[in-house]
Design an enzyme around this catalytic site. Structure first.
Site, PDB file in Angstrom:
ATOM      1  N   CYS B  85       0.843  -1.207   0.000  1.00  0.00           N
ATOM      2  CA  CYS B  85       0.000   0.000   0.000  1.00  0.00           C
ATOM      3  C   CYS B  85       0.877   1.255   0.000  1.00  0.00           C
ATOM      4  O   CYS B  85       1.506   1.555  -1.001  1.00  0.00           O
ATOM      5  CB  CYS B  85      -0.965  -0.040   1.183  1.00  0.00           C
ATOM      6  SG  CYS B  85      -2.292   1.172   1.053  1.00  0.00           S
ATOM      7  N   HIS B 194      -3.532  -5.703   1.306  1.00  0.00           N
ATOM      8  CA  HIS B 194      -2.793  -5.902   2.550  1.00  0.00           C
ATOM      9  C   HIS B 194      -2.721  -7.356   2.992  1.00  0.00           C
ATOM     10  O   HIS B 194      -3.578  -7.807   3.762  1.00  0.00           O
ATOM     11  CB  HIS B 194      -3.456  -5.086   3.658  1.00  0.00           C
ATOM     12  CG  HIS B 194      -3.262  -3.616   3.506  1.00  0.00           C
ATOM     13  ND1 HIS B 194      -2.258  -2.940   4.152  1.00  0.00           N
ATOM     14  CD2 HIS B 194      -3.936  -2.709   2.762  1.00  0.00           C
ATOM     15  CE1 HIS B 194      -2.327  -1.655   3.822  1.00  0.00           C
ATOM     16  NE2 HIS B 194      -3.334  -1.482   2.973  1.00  0.00           N
ATOM     17  N   GLU B 196      -0.788  -8.554   5.210  1.00  0.00           N
ATOM     18  CA  GLU B 196      -0.506  -8.642   6.654  1.00  0.00           C
ATOM     19  C   GLU B 196      -1.769  -8.592   7.501  1.00  0.00           C
ATOM     20  O   GLU B 196      -1.727  -8.905   8.692  1.00  0.00           O
ATOM     21  CB  GLU B 196       0.480  -7.537   7.071  1.00  0.00           C
ATOM     22  CG  GLU B 196      -0.123  -6.156   7.278  1.00  0.00           C
ATOM     23  CD  GLU B 196      -0.438  -5.406   5.977  1.00  0.00           C
ATOM     24  OE1 GLU B 196      -0.436  -6.045   4.904  1.00  0.00           O
ATOM     25  OE2 GLU B 196      -0.698  -4.197   6.042  1.00  0.00           O
TER      26      GLU B 196
END
Lengths: 81, 223
Positions: B85, B194, B196
């Site tokens: 990002c 994302h 994560e």
């Protein structure tokens, strides 16, 4: 004290959704006949002294490396007296 | 297997990125934006967020941070880097990856669970995935539209450097549905969604994102 102005605009081939939204707002506000709006940034840089060649070279470098992203934007630099 | 996670003022996802590294079996090492020290890490994650408040352009100020003055030449010399990002935006601003991320074409911030197709799975960061595997991970951005000139887009596709593409919905106007790209050697990867945030059942829509981090650990074990 001199002032240097740097205008940064998206390159013509890059879509400007903000400009397009502004065109839409024009229409809703009763302003017609506007074909396109492109939104950019203007930087007003006030110098301590005179705009020497050395200072202007530094500012061109800053315009290229920091103030604009040459991948998507172009800039124009001018000295205002 | 020391994997650094950079924190800039305004980074949001550094803690989740470090947690994902640990869940994948790596040691997460905090890197501070103001330190010109990479702490002998084997790879680096530049996490999402709003570094320096997104002032000027997303990532434009971060690229000049002291840690980046060390990271950029190290990445050019082969240190693996994953930019997620805002991290992807920083990698593009730093010219470590081609193109740029621009305001979403619909102008709205978007936050959704996004389906992707993994298209390049031989990189340092994607080798845990099967070719053409479909994954769902969160996506959240206001300026996630990937743009590059036609020649660059053709080169990315021709050289197989598109690592992931949006499926079902193009959430931000990215050219050719590109969600992530890599450099030719596969060490530097930029991704707008994302991974994560999708590493544990408790908090993620899936655990599909863990593969980016297990890929890195696996790559480091092999080397």
């Amino acid at each position: 004290m001199a002032r240097v102005v740097v205008d940064v605009m998206l390159k013509p081939e890059i879509l400007d959704p903000q400009g397009r939204a502004i065109v839409g707002a024009f229409g809703r506000l009763g302003v017609h006949g506007v074909a396109d709006v492109r939104q950019g940034k203007r930087f007003e840089i006030t110098l301590d002294g005179e705009p020497t060649d050395e200072v202007l070279a530094d500012l061109h470098r800053m315009a290229e490396e920091l103030l604009s992203n040459p991948v998507i934007e172009s800039y124009a630099l001018r000295v205002e007296q | 297997m020391r994997i650094g996670v950079v924190t800039f003022p305004g980074s949001l996802d550094d803690r989740d990125a470090a947690r994902a590294v640990r869940l994948a079996g790596g040691d997460a090492v905090s890197l501070w934006h103001g330190d010109d020290d990479l702490k002998s890490v084997d790879a680096v994650v530049i996490p999402g967020g709003f570094s320096y408040g997104d002032y000027l352009r997303c990532g434009a100020i971060a690229k000049f941070a002291p840690v980046m003055t060390r990271l950029i030449p190290a990445a050019q010399a082969g240190l693996p880097v994953l930019g997620i990002c805002n991290g992807f935006q920083i990698l593009c601003e730093s010219h470590l990856l081609p193109g740029a991320l621009t305001r979403n074409d619909h102008l709205h911030f978007v936050c959704r669970d996004q389906r992707l197709r993994m298209e390049r799975t031989d990189t340092f960061w994607t080798n845990s995935y099967a070719a053409d595997e479909e994954i769902v991970i969160p996506l959240k951005n206001g300026e996630g539209g990937y743009v590059a000139d036609e020649g660059t887009l053709d080169r990315l596709e021709g050289d197989g450097l598109v690592i992931a593409r949006y499926l079902e919905v193009n959430p931000n106007g990215s050219r050719r549905d590109i969600a992530g790209i890599s450099n030719p050697t596969g060490t530097i990867v930029g991704l707008m969604p994302h991974p994560e945030h999708a590493v544990e059942d408790l908090t993620g829509p899936t655990t599909d994102g863990l593969g980016f981090f297990t890929s890195a650990v696996r790559s480091l074990v092999k080397s």
